[in-house]
Write a protein that holds these residues in place. Structure first.
Motif, PDB file in Angstrom:
ATOM      1  N   THR A 293      15.885  43.985 190.160  1.00 37.97           N
ATOM      2  CA  THR A 293      16.567  44.716 190.765  1.00 37.97           C
ATOM      3  C   THR A 293      18.026  44.412 190.959  1.00 37.97           C
ATOM      4  O   THR A 293      18.141  43.013 191.150  1.00 37.97           O
ATOM      5  CB  THR A 293      15.818  44.716 192.288  1.00 37.97           C
ATOM      6  OG1 THR A 293      14.437  45.085 192.434  1.00 37.97           O
ATOM      7  CG2 THR A 293      16.895  45.352 193.456  1.00 37.97           C
TER       8      THR A 293
ATOM      9  N   VAL B 179      23.928  44.986 183.765  1.00 35.88           N
ATOM     10  CA  VAL B 179      22.839  46.156 183.917  1.00 35.88           C
ATOM     11  C   VAL B 179      22.190  46.675 182.481  1.00 35.88           C
ATOM     12  O   VAL B 179      21.026  46.637 182.228  1.00 35.88           O
ATOM     13  CB  VAL B 179      23.183  47.663 184.544  1.00 35.88           C
ATOM     14  CG1 VAL B 179      22.357  48.666 184.735  1.00 35.88           C
ATOM     15  CG2 VAL B 179      23.632  47.112 185.865  1.00 35.88           C
ATOM     16  N   LYS B 180      23.131  46.620 181.438  1.00 36.69           N
ATOM     17  CA  LYS B 180      22.474  46.920 180.102  1.00 36.69           C
ATOM     18  C   LYS B 180      21.601  45.700 179.519  1.00 36.69           C
ATOM     19  O   LYS B 180      20.278  45.992 179.510  1.00 36.69           O
ATOM     20  CB  LYS B 180      23.712  46.810 179.220  1.00 36.69           C
ATOM     21  CG  LYS B 180      23.425  47.372 177.692  1.00 36.69           C
ATOM     22  CD  LYS B 180      24.599  47.413 177.124  1.00 36.69           C
ATOM     23  CE  LYS B 180      24.595  46.645 175.758  1.00 36.69           C
ATOM     24  NZ  LYS B 180      25.832  46.553 174.900  1.00 36.69           N
ATOM     25  N   GLU B 181      21.852  44.590 179.960  1.00 31.84           N
ATOM     26  CA  GLU B 181      20.972  43.456 179.362  1.00 31.84           C
ATOM     27  C   GLU B 181      19.558  43.548 180.031  1.00 31.84           C
ATOM     28  O   GLU B 181      18.496  43.449 179.717  1.00 31.84           O
ATOM     29  CB  GLU B 181      21.743  42.255 179.609  1.00 31.84           C
ATOM     30  CG  GLU B 181      20.799  40.877 179.402  1.00 31.84           C
ATOM     31  CD  GLU B 181      20.382  40.712 177.983  1.00 31.84           C
ATOM     32  OE1 GLU B 181      20.849  41.406 177.144  1.00 31.84           O
ATOM     33  OE2 GLU B 181      19.462  39.910 177.825  1.00 31.84           O
ATOM     34  N   THR B 182      19.800  43.746 181.536  1.00 31.02           N
ATOM     35  CA  THR B 182      18.368  43.846 182.387  1.00 31.02           C
ATOM     36  C   THR B 182      17.241  44.874 182.033  1.00 31.02           C
ATOM     37  O   THR B 182      16.204  44.628 181.906  1.00 31.02           O
ATOM     38  CB  THR B 182      18.849  43.740 183.756  1.00 31.02           C
ATOM     39  OG1 THR B 182      19.856  42.816 184.051  1.00 31.02           O
ATOM     40  CG2 THR B 182      17.580  43.675 184.842  1.00 31.02           C
ATOM     41  N   LYS B 183      18.225  45.919 181.542  1.00 31.11           N
ATOM     42  CA  LYS B 183      17.306  47.030 181.165  1.00 31.11           C
ATOM     43  C   LYS B 183      16.489  46.902 179.983  1.00 31.11           C
ATOM     44  O   LYS B 183      15.551  47.449 179.684  1.00 31.11           O
ATOM     45  CB  LYS B 183      18.050  48.326 180.953  1.00 31.11           C
ATOM     46  CG  LYS B 183      18.507  49.062 181.997  1.00 31.11           C
ATOM     47  CD  LYS B 183      19.344  50.178 181.909  1.00 31.11           C
ATOM     48  CE  LYS B 183      19.599  51.312 183.050  1.00 31.11           C
ATOM     49  NZ  LYS B 183      20.656  52.266 182.834  1.00 31.11           N
ATOM     50  N   THR B 184      16.742  45.874 179.043  1.00 25.64           N
ATOM     51  CA  THR B 184      16.163  45.430 177.861  1.00 25.64           C
ATOM     52  C   THR B 184      14.823  44.451 178.255  1.00 25.64           C
ATOM     53  O   THR B 184      14.099  44.466 177.365  1.00 25.64           O
ATOM     54  CB  THR B 184      17.049  44.518 176.830  1.00 25.64           C
ATOM     55  OG1 THR B 184      17.183  43.334 177.525  1.00 25.64           O
ATOM     56  CG2 THR B 184      18.361  45.296 176.590  1.00 25.64           C
ATOM     57  N   TYR B 185      14.861  44.048 179.503  1.00 19.78           N
ATOM     58  CA  TYR B 185      13.757  43.061 179.806  1.00 19.78           C
ATOM     59  C   TYR B 185      12.602  43.824 180.032  1.00 19.78           C
ATOM     60  O   TYR B 185      12.189  45.170 180.586  1.00 19.78           O
ATOM     61  CB  TYR B 185      14.174  42.526 181.145  1.00 19.78           C
ATOM     62  CG  TYR B 185      14.992  41.304 180.960  1.00 19.78           C
ATOM     63  CD1 TYR B 185      15.396  40.935 179.750  1.00 19.78           C
ATOM     64  CD2 TYR B 185      15.637  40.945 182.245  1.00 19.78           C
ATOM     65  CE1 TYR B 185      16.480  39.915 179.802  1.00 19.78           C
ATOM     66  CE2 TYR B 185      16.601  40.156 182.303  1.00 19.78           C
ATOM     67  CZ  TYR B 185      17.276  39.290 180.987  1.00 19.78           C
ATOM     68  OH  TYR B 185      17.849  38.558 181.120  1.00 19.78           O
ATOM     69  N   LYS B 186      11.465  43.560 179.030  1.00 16.33           N
ATOM     70  CA  LYS B 186       9.964  44.244 179.190  1.00 16.33           C
ATOM     71  C   LYS B 186       9.267  43.550 180.434  1.00 16.33           C
ATOM     72  O   LYS B 186       9.064  42.401 180.531  1.00 16.33           O
ATOM     73  CB  LYS B 186       9.298  44.135 177.967  1.00 16.33           C
ATOM     74  CG  LYS B 186       8.046  44.800 177.845  1.00 16.33           C
ATOM     75  CD  LYS B 186       7.422  44.730 176.357  1.00 16.33           C
ATOM     76  CE  LYS B 186       6.001  44.948 176.274  1.00 16.33           C
ATOM     77  NZ  LYS B 186       5.410  44.702 175.126  1.00 16.33           N
TER      78      LYS B 186
ATOM     79  N   GLU C 259      10.044  45.503 190.397  1.00 19.82           N
ATOM     80  CA  GLU C 259      11.004  45.657 189.194  1.00 19.82           C
ATOM     81  C   GLU C 259      12.300  44.989 189.444  1.00 19.82           C
ATOM     82  O   GLU C 259      12.893  44.375 190.573  1.00 19.82           O
ATOM     83  CB  GLU C 259      11.496  47.136 189.437  1.00 19.82           C
ATOM     84  CG  GLU C 259      10.385  48.409 189.335  1.00 19.82           C
ATOM     85  CD  GLU C 259      10.965  49.587 189.818  1.00 19.82           C
ATOM     86  OE1 GLU C 259      10.318  50.584 189.414  1.00 19.82           O
ATOM     87  OE2 GLU C 259      11.901  49.772 190.377  1.00 19.82           O
TER      88      GLU C 259
ATOM     89  N   LEU D 275      19.651  49.280 189.884  1.00 17.41           N
ATOM     90  CA  LEU D 275      18.598  49.293 189.217  1.00 17.41           C
ATOM     91  C   LEU D 275      17.252  48.638 189.970  1.00 17.41           C
ATOM     92  O   LEU D 275      17.528  47.824 190.948  1.00 17.41           O
ATOM     93  CB  LEU D 275      18.560  48.150 188.080  1.00 17.41           C
ATOM     94  CG  LEU D 275      17.646  48.316 186.898  1.00 17.41           C
ATOM     95  CD1 LEU D 275      17.813  49.616 185.982  1.00 17.41           C
ATOM     96  CD2 LEU D 275      17.864  47.051 185.780  1.00 17.41           C
ATOM     97  N   GLY D 276      16.003  49.263 189.617  1.00 22.30           N
ATOM     98  CA  GLY D 276      14.801  48.743 190.522  1.00 22.30           C
ATOM     99  C   GLY D 276      14.823  49.046 191.861  1.00 22.30           C
ATOM    100  O   GLY D 276      15.209  50.045 192.173  1.00 22.30           O
TER     101      GLY D 276
END
Ligand code: NAD
Length: 454
Positions: A343, A282-289, A341, A328-329
């Motif tokens: 997800t 989750v942490k890594e995916t949140k960094t994706y712009k 988003e 997420l998403g």
């Protein structure tokens, strides 16, 4: 044909589509030209394709911008795709002579037995939009090198790129009666099926591939299918660096906005490392712009096709209604463009579409398992068979695990990877036949057995 930019939903160009009559004319021209093309020296055809590759590199920036504008791929990933394509062409240039050369198989006094390899003739290359350069060169490059004439139908969602590919092949010296572009939607593909071609090479969905195989069967010519997948990845308890595994797995799931045939589509994690893996993922995916693919630093662009939004929404709703948890998403972005988003769903199982049907978008289900035996059973529980991955630093576990996977490709401590040295091949609903490697060179020729006495 209207070409739409998926980042804005706007029409960026209108092209004239082919019809049965124009396609028939192109076929006649290729039928006449193929013999002369095949009669040229192999070294000449190789030199022409080398020039094509150099032109791709020389015009890379412009080509990447065009590709991005019609499929929504972040520009950096579009450049990466063109680099990948020239890398694959290099493999064909370096290996074609070896695998197309006539072989002396057996010799005794007054007898020679040889195998020569001859072009199939005029073939169709019906292609997909998600990596038009990569999946295209897998087919039309070795086909042309071997002396075939090619009717190349890019996906209707990658038509501008198809136009560029044709322009550069001609500029490199491929004759107009050895390669022809066919533009259009399903009807153009259908028109190809009605011609007496010598081979059909298809990249796309299972549904279309199955239909094509049925139509082509009665012609008794080669029919290769590179189709979809529901590719699984297992994170074993034998891992020292779960954060690193999560970074790899997230990239495998979300690169190209999840629209890769070999994207990681479902993840199974050993209970001992599950909580840590999910948190890191989750942490890594949140960094994706996410954003316009022309913007610097954007990793997730829009989906190429608006229609896929409904497929993804349905998978999310189906999973939530059966007890999944959304971390997420989960929805499309409001406003212009076909954005969805990234997800992440947990508490998932195989009663849910997200774990059984190809998503082809930025959505992933992560399921906890008790041990590798449970992971093996779940990973084999699919109609597809493209790739399967394990992350484990226990070599014995890794080998035993991958030996039990029923897929054309298996990965240890990597995923979402294609190598020109190895065959790209699917099992079950993921397809039939191989591209790439020496097998993907020989796919475009037919053997002739020579018995020479005297
Ligand atoms: P698609 O099946 O919708 O279309 C593929 C091609 O078939 C297009 O050119 C389309 O115009 C043509 N077509 C459609 N109907 C036809 C018909 N009746 N007769 C003849 N041609 C017809 O697939 P897509 O959306 O372009 O591609 C996405 C799919 O491709 C995904 O499932 C993905 O996994 C798969 N894919 C597989 C690989 C692989 O190497 N295994 C690579 C890329 C994509």
């Amino acid at each position: 044909m209207n070409i739409i930019n998926p980042a804005t939903g706007e029409i960026i160009k209108t092209l004239e589509a082919d019809n049965g009559s124009t396609i028939g004319n192109k076929y006649q021209k290729l039928r006449l030209g193929q013999t002369a093309w095949a009669a040229r020296l192999l070294s000449e055809r190789i030199a022409i394709i080398a020039k094509f590759s150099a032109l791709l590199q020389a015009e890379k920036s412009e080509l990447a911008a065009i590709l991005s504008s019609e499929v929504g791929k972040p520009v950096g990933q579009a450049v990466g795709e063109i680099n990948g394509a020239t890398g694959r062409i290099k493999f064909f240039l370096e290996n074609a002579e070896k695998w197309l050369a006539t072989e002396l198989i057996h010799e005794e006094p007054n007898l020679k037995e040889l195998i020569s390899y001859e072009a199939l003739g005029v073939i169709a290359n019906i292609s997909a939009w998600n990596y038009p350069y990569l999946v295209g060169v897998n087919v039309f490059i070795p086909a042309l090198i071997a002396g075939n004439a090619v009717l190349y139908k890019p996906s209707e969602f990658a038509s501008l790129t198809g136009v560029e590919i044709a322009r550069l092949l001609y500029a490199a010296g491929v004759p107009e009666d050895a390669f022809a572009l066919v533009l259009g939607e399903a009807q153009a593909g259908q028109a190809l099926l009605e011609l007496p071609l010598d081979g059909y090479f298809f990249t796309g969905s299972y549904a279309t591939g199955k239909y094509i195989a049925e139509q082509v069967a009665k012609k008794l010519v080669p029919c290769q299918l590179e189709l979809g997948g529901k590719d699984p990845l297992y994170v074993s308890a034998y891992n020292d660096d779960i954060a690193k595994v999560a970074v790899n797995a997230a990239e495998g799931a979300f690169y190209n906005t999840g629209q890769s045939c070999c994207a990681v589509e479902r993840i199974y994690v050993h209970a001992d490392v599950y909580d840590q893996f999910v948190a890191e993922f989750v942490k890594e995916t949140k960094t994706y712009k996410m954003g316009n693919p022309t913007e610097e630093g954007v990793f997730i662009g829009p989906l190429t096709r608006a229609a896929q939004i409904a497929v993804l929404e349905n998978q999310v709703q189906d999973a939530l209604s059966k007890g999944a948890e959304l971390l997420l998403g989960g929805k499309a972005m409001e406003g212009k463009g076909y954005y969805f988003e990234p997800t992440i769903l947990t508490n998932v199982n195989h009663t849910m579409l997200v774990m059984t049907e190809e998503s082809f978008g930025p959505i992933i289900g992560i399921q906890k398992v008790a041990d590798s035996q449970e992971a093996i059973a779940l990973m084999r529980d699919t109609v597809y068979g493209l790739t399967a991955a394990i992350y484990s630093n226990n070599e014995a576990e890794m080998k035993d695990f991958l030996a039990q996977m029923n897929s054309g490709t298996v990965y240890s401590n990597c995923c979402d990877r294609v190598s020109a040295n190895l065959p790209w091949t699917g099992r079950g609903h993921s397809g039939l036949g191989s591209t790439l490697s020496y097998i993907g060179i020989r796919a475009f020729v037919q053997p002739k057995a020579w018995h020479i006495r005297g």
